[in-house]
Design an enzyme around this catalytic site. Structure first.
Site, PDB file in Angstrom:
ATOM      1  N   ASN A  10      32.340  35.089  35.787  1.00  0.00           N
ATOM      2  CA  ASN A  10      33.072  36.208  35.859  1.00  0.00           C
ATOM      3  C   ASN A  10      34.296  35.799  36.542  1.00  0.00           C
ATOM      4  OD1 ASN A  10      34.074  38.831  36.290  1.00  0.00           O
ATOM      5  ND2 ASN A  10      32.461  39.463  37.647  1.00  0.00           N
ATOM      6  N   LYS A  12      36.758  37.680  36.790  1.00  0.00           N
ATOM      7  CA  LYS A  12      37.343  38.741  37.559  1.00  0.00           C
ATOM      8  C   LYS A  12      38.980  38.669  37.254  1.00  0.00           C
ATOM      9  CE  LYS A  12      33.630  39.029  40.920  1.00  0.00           C
ATOM     10  NZ  LYS A  12      33.078  39.252  42.261  1.00  0.00           N
ATOM     11  N   HIS A  96      29.486  46.272  36.457  1.00  0.00           N
ATOM     12  CA  HIS A  96      29.677  45.516  37.899  1.00  0.00           C
ATOM     13  C   HIS A  96      30.021  46.161  39.064  1.00  0.00           C
ATOM     14  CE1 HIS A  96      31.236  42.363  40.635  1.00  0.00           C
ATOM     15  NE2 HIS A  96      30.350  41.658  39.816  1.00  0.00           N
ATOM     16  N   GLU A  98      31.791  46.235  41.352  1.00  0.00           N
ATOM     17  CA  GLU A  98      33.402  46.593  41.814  1.00  0.00           C
ATOM     18  C   GLU A  98      33.704  47.666  40.888  1.00  0.00           C
ATOM     19  OE1 GLU A  98      34.614  42.529  41.307  1.00  0.00           O
ATOM     20  OE2 GLU A  98      33.567  42.086  43.046  1.00  0.00           O
ATOM     21  N   GLU A 171      22.659  41.768  40.943  1.00  0.00           N
ATOM     22  CA  GLU A 171      23.505  41.365  41.928  1.00  0.00           C
ATOM     23  C   GLU A 171      23.499  42.180  43.125  1.00  0.00           C
ATOM     24  OE1 GLU A 171      26.949  39.152  39.619  1.00  0.00           O
ATOM     25  OE2 GLU A 171      27.650  41.248  39.545  1.00  0.00           O
ATOM     26  N   GLY A 177      31.007  38.355  46.809  1.00  0.00           N
ATOM     27  CA  GLY A 177      32.337  38.168  47.591  1.00  0.00           C
ATOM     28  C   GLY A 177      32.240  37.745  49.013  1.00  0.00           C
ATOM     29  N   SER A 217      27.420  35.132  44.952  1.00  0.00           N
ATOM     30  CA  SER A 217      27.672  33.853  45.489  1.00  0.00           C
ATOM     31  C   SER A 217      26.826  33.086  45.087  1.00  0.00           C
ATOM     32  CB  SER A 217      27.733  33.996  47.011  1.00  0.00           C
ATOM     33  OG  SER A 217      28.673  35.155  47.611  1.00  0.00           O
TER      34      SER A 217
HETATM   35  C1  3PY Z   1      29.984  37.192  42.546  1.00  0.00           C
HETATM   36  O1  3PY Z   1      29.292  36.005  42.400  1.00  0.00           O
HETATM   37  O2  3PY Z   1      30.242  37.371  43.630  1.00  0.00           O
HETATM   38  C2  3PY Z   1      29.941  38.036  41.452  1.00  0.00           C
HETATM   39  O3  3PY Z   1      30.437  39.237  41.585  1.00  0.00           O
HETATM   40  C3  3PY Z   1      29.568  37.761  39.942  1.00  0.00           C
HETATM   41  O4  3PY Z   1      29.790  38.858  39.220  1.00  0.00           O
END
Ligand code: 3PY
Length: 254
Positions: A10, A12, A96, A98, A171, A177, A217
């Site tokens: 991803n 982003k 996601h 976010e 997640e 992040g 992460s």
């Molecule tokens: C991350 O690994 O921080 C993610 O948000 C992957 O989508």
């Protein structure tokens, strides 16, 4: 494990055109992808055509979001799943954290995420459906309530056939992040709870078949231990998918 591993990248909104080309060149020069791994890179819509033309054919290309309408002309600023499909994408991320948060705008509700997933499946895409709890929710002991509340509207509108093209990306929001990662044991526990939830609320067969990816992460240094867990069937990778460390994750599968 019994399921083919699914490693999603991803990107982003990181980087510009040149950086994206450099990453493609880099990945094209990385070694073989193990036969038991499926790999997909989800990038900004503007880079999708470039990736589709130039990335190695054993890496699929996907979107990071799509519109909720099956085929909408009057949806300024959206990319429809029909458009992603038509250009050659095979996957899209839906839900996601976010996007659920909304970056200061109204975020995507659990119902909207489920609907987007259904429409994307109807339009022929596979979906990485992201779920996960926030820090205070884990501390409150409500992790599984949150995951269930995100999965329930999906379970309601998908039929058995739809589930063949869905992967659940677990997640934990507190690990996104932040550099924090769930321990392999913590992740395995939640993955197992999610699989049990699917078994009870969808079907035991679908629970056995559905791939549950870990995200938050995940990187080369921790992938091996996470992927060794019996209910972790892959990953959704943020920062590490911008670098050749992505291939350390891919090669971390058992
Ligand atoms: C991350 O690994 O921080 C993610 O948000 C992957 O989508």
């Amino acid at each position: 494990g019994p399921r083919k591993y699914l490693i999603g990248g991803n990107w982003k909104c990181n980087g510009d055109w040149d950086a994206s080309i450099d990453r493609v060149t880099m990945f094209n020069g990385c070694g073989d992808i193990p036969a038991n791994v499926e790999v997909v890179l989800c990038v900004s819509d503007i880079y999708i055509p470039m990736l589709l033309q130039s990335i190695r054919t054993d890496i699929a290309v996907g979107g990071q979001n799509c519109g909720v309408n099956k085929s909408c002309g009057a949806c300024t600023g959206e990319t429809g799943s029909h458009q992603l499909k038509a250009i050659g994408c095979t996957w899209v991320i839906v839900g996601h954290s976010e996007r659920r948060e909304g970056f200061g705008m109204a975020g995507e509700t659990v119902g909207l995420c489920a609907e987007k997933c259904k429409v994307a499946l109807d339009n022929g895409l596979s979906v990485m459906f992201a779920i996960g709890e926030k820090k205070e929710e884990r501390e409150n002991g409500t992790t599984m309530d949150v995951c269930a509340s995100q999965l329930a509207p999906l379970a309601k509108i998908l039929d058995a056939k739809d589930w063949e093209k869905v992967a659940i990306a677990y997640e934990p929001v507190w690990a996104i992040g932040t550099g924090l990662t769930a321990t392999p044991e913590m992740a395995q526990e939640t993955h197992k709870n999610i699989r049990d939830w699917v078994s009870t609320n969808v079907s035991p067969e679908i629970a056995e078949a559905v791939r549950i990816q870990y995200g938050g992460s995940m990187k080369g240094a921790n992938a091996k231990d996470l992927l060794a867990q019996p209910d972790i069937d892959g990953g959704l990778i943020g920062g590490a998918s911008l670098k050749d460390d992505f291939f350390n994750v891919i090669n971390g599968v058992p």
